[in-house]
Motif scaffolding. Structure first.
Motif, PDB file in Angstrom:
ATOM      1  N   ARG A 117     -45.758  -0.026 -22.021  1.00  0.00           N
ATOM      2  CA  ARG A 117     -45.018   0.865 -22.934  1.00  0.00           C
ATOM      3  C   ARG A 117     -45.880   1.378 -24.078  1.00  0.00           C
ATOM      4  NH1 ARG A 117     -40.947  -2.923 -23.134  1.00  0.00           N
ATOM      5  NH2 ARG A 117     -41.312  -3.097 -25.359  1.00  0.00           N
ATOM      6  N   LYS A 131     -45.286   4.929 -26.142  1.00  0.00           N
ATOM      7  CA  LYS A 131     -44.790   4.925 -27.516  1.00  0.00           C
ATOM      8  C   LYS A 131     -45.798   5.622 -28.436  1.00  0.00           C
ATOM      9  CE  LYS A 131     -42.624   1.914 -30.912  1.00  0.00           C
ATOM     10  NZ  LYS A 131     -42.199   0.544 -31.229  1.00  0.00           N
ATOM     11  N   THR A 149     -45.719  -2.272 -29.512  1.00  0.00           N
ATOM     12  CA  THR A 149     -44.526  -2.518 -28.687  1.00  0.00           C
ATOM     13  C   THR A 149     -44.210  -4.004 -28.608  1.00  0.00           C
ATOM     14  OG1 THR A 149     -45.920  -2.551 -26.701  1.00  0.00           O
ATOM     15  CG2 THR A 149     -44.847  -0.479 -27.245  1.00  0.00           C
ATOM     16  N   ASP A 177     -40.524  -4.763 -29.787  1.00  0.00           N
ATOM     17  CA  ASP A 177     -39.437  -3.901 -29.288  1.00  0.00           C
ATOM     18  C   ASP A 177     -38.429  -4.728 -28.480  1.00  0.00           C
ATOM     19  OD1 ASP A 177     -40.825  -1.956 -30.463  1.00  0.00           O
ATOM     20  OD2 ASP A 177     -41.435  -0.907 -28.638  1.00  0.00           O
TER      21      ASP A 177
END
Lengths: 148, 404
Positions: free
Chosen positions: A126, A130, A145, A148
């Motif tokens: 990710r 992001k 991340t 998150d």
């Protein structure tokens, strides 16, 4: 095994990343880092009339983070920025394992689905996404991340 | 000792991981639990449960006796001189913070220093940094040599009269180095410094004898010693522990309370405010009983034999670099593979049923010193066997092939 095939694709992107290197000049860029595991990705974009003309990256870290960045640059090239936001959501769903195999399109989406088998590692995949979205939105501070 | 029988005592070892037999090499982060510990927790909650201290009813007596009985077991485990030298905390981290805030902070000032080392866990670095901001004390750091040993020459030079406190790990969680803590304690005491030893990685493996070591404080966590999470031990030599200021205020730690002034309870209760982790402590007592049945020298020698076997196996793979090679080290193997990120190593190990820890192991300064961003770590416990090591070794060729 199917997932082995996609693991191979991930490894190919890791060994020979596509769209690799700094873009200078560019219209926006951002730097993402997961401090606990040390993965780093810088994403550079040239956006023209709301279209992602060129997206490149550079970075250092584990195979998943760097391959995910390379695969991302392939997927978003020439894309409308609004469509990119939809794809960002979709990748998130794939990494959460929320989409069935039949709902996936293209080998790159299948490759992301293969990463979903390692829940502890999806944060690595990710990170470039992001970072890209933050670059487009002009947010460049403390992109990670890990929480998150 | 029958290793197979020991392995049968640990239910988690019977589990499969990713369709493979489990080779658990993460005991340095947290040890697996023998079934007797889980059974004891269930029995306590079902048949003996109540809050401890000051109760007159039957259950409160049973739970208080069971809880306080563990203090004696810890005293025996540590060969402490007195039972009231044992304080229950939430873990090693809380034990260190307690000493930092309630002993070092009130007694040390701007002209004083404390001495720690480059191989400390973050929990033996950050509390000192936080209080140094308040009392202005200096923090000195003993460097680590290339082989992972503490630089004792530097230690001698850094141990100057302003050093009032030394806080040092007994065994490095990353390198496996067993520090010469007895020598350190003797030298520190000759210098007039008090000493805290972080025993988190020693207590699960070797004899730790407070009267023989002579340290002022010794801290460790129950969950690394095959007990439940959320329980820690602070040992303090009575005369020194008695100087520790109240830590948290609340019930149990007081003698009388009034708005004109409050007087405090005696040790150990003065440093144990509020309802403690009753079940956790009682489960820990069961873990200590279990350990007492297995000769500590056998356990440690078995771990060292496995370390030796593993290191011989690793010689096949020159791509693998091991951090910490000092002779006499404990059974911890911290390794890096050229060109492969530690997290990828960890995931490939995991796919093959092997649990290793990856990352900086809460020793970022040490990672910086060895110029690696992260490493993988296999920590060996007495319930591991040769088959575990073989399984671990068998993953390396797969990693090389995958990343080749």
């Amino acid at each position: 095994m199917e997932s082995d095939l996609y693991q191979q694709l991930i490894m190919n992107h890791y060994r020979e990343p596509h769209n690799h290197g700094k873009l200078d000049p560019c219209t926006c860029h951002a730097f993402g880092k997961n401090p606990l595991c040390g993965d780093e990705v810088s994403v550079y974009c040239i956006v023209d009339q709301n279209i992602l003309k060129t997206v490149q990256f550079e970075g250092a870290g584990c195979a998943i983070s760097q391959a995910a960045a390379s695969m991302m640059t392939e997927m978003v090239s020439q894309m409308q920025v609004d469509d990119l936001y939809d794809l960002y959501e979709r990748i998130d769903q794939i990494l959460k394992g929320e989409l069935e195999s039949g709902e996936l399109s293209g080998e790159l989406e299948h490759a992301y689905a293969a990463i979903a088998q390692f829940p502890m590692r999806t944060k690595c995949a990710r990170l470039p996404w992001k970072t890209l979205v933050n670059a487009l939105q002009g947010k460049t501070e403390n992109i990670s991340t890990e929480n998150d | 000792m029958d290793l197979n029988q020991i392995r049968n005592d640990f239910p988690t070892l019977q589990e499969e991981v990713n369709g493979k037999r489990l080779a658990y090499f993460d005991s340095g982060a947290s040890a697996l639990k023998p079934r007797v510990v889980m059974d004891r927790l269930a029995q306590f909650y079902e048949k003996e449960y109540s809050n401890v201290h000051r109760g007159v009813h039957y259950l409160s007596q049973v739970s208080t006796l069971a809880f306080e009985d563990v203090r004696g077991k810890v005293q025996t485990f540590l060969n402490a001189a007195r039972e009231d030298e044992i304080i229950f905390t939430a873990g090693t981290t809380e034990s260190i913070n307690l000493i930092a805030y309630s002993y070092v902070l009130p007694y040390l000032g701007k002209s004083d220093a404390i001495l720690i080392s480059e191989m400390e866990h973050h929990s033996n670095i950050v509390p000192w940094q936080l209080i140094a901001k308040m009392n202005g004390m200096d923090i000195k750091v003993v460097p680590v040599l290339d082989n992972g040993a503490l630089d004792m020459q530097a230690f001698d030079n850094l141990l100057t009269p302003d050093v009032k406190f030394v806080s040092i790990t007994h065994v490095s969680n990353t390198l496996g180095t067993v520090n010469p803590v007895k020598e350190i304690i003797e030298k520190a005491h000759a210098n007039g410094s008090k000493v805290l030893v972080d025993g988190a990685q020693a207590a699960p493996h070797m004899t730790v004898d407070m009267q023989e070591l002579g340290c002022d404080f010794y801290v460790f966590s129950a969950h690394k010693v095959f007990g439940p999470t959320g329980v820690g031990v602070l040992y303090g030599k009575f005369e020194v522990l008695d100087q520790v200021k109240p830590w948290q205020g609340g019930g149990d730690m007081i003698e009388t309370v009034s708005f004109e002034g409050t007087t405090f309870n005696v040790l150990p209760h003065r440093l144990e405010a509020g309802t403690p982790n009753i079940a956790g402590v009682i489960g820990f007592g069961e873990a200590l009983d279990y350990l007492a049945k297995i000769d500590v020298n056998w356990r440690y020698q078995h771990e060292l034999n496995l370390l030796d076997y593993a290191m011989k196996g690793l010689k096949e793979f020159p791509q693998v670099r091991v951090l910490g090679t000092v002779p006499g080290k404990a059974a911890v193997i911290c390794f890096v593979i050229d060109g492969v990120h530690a997290h990828d190593v960890g995931s490939l190990m995991d796919m093959n049923g092997v649990s290793v820890r990856v990352g900086h192991h809460c020793t970022e300064p040490l990672m910086k010193r060895f110029k690696v961003p992260a490493t993988a770590r296999a920590s060996i416990s007495f319930y591991n066997n040769k088959e575990d090591i073989d399984q671990w070794l068998s993953v390396f060729p797969k990693i090389f092939k995958f990343f080749g």
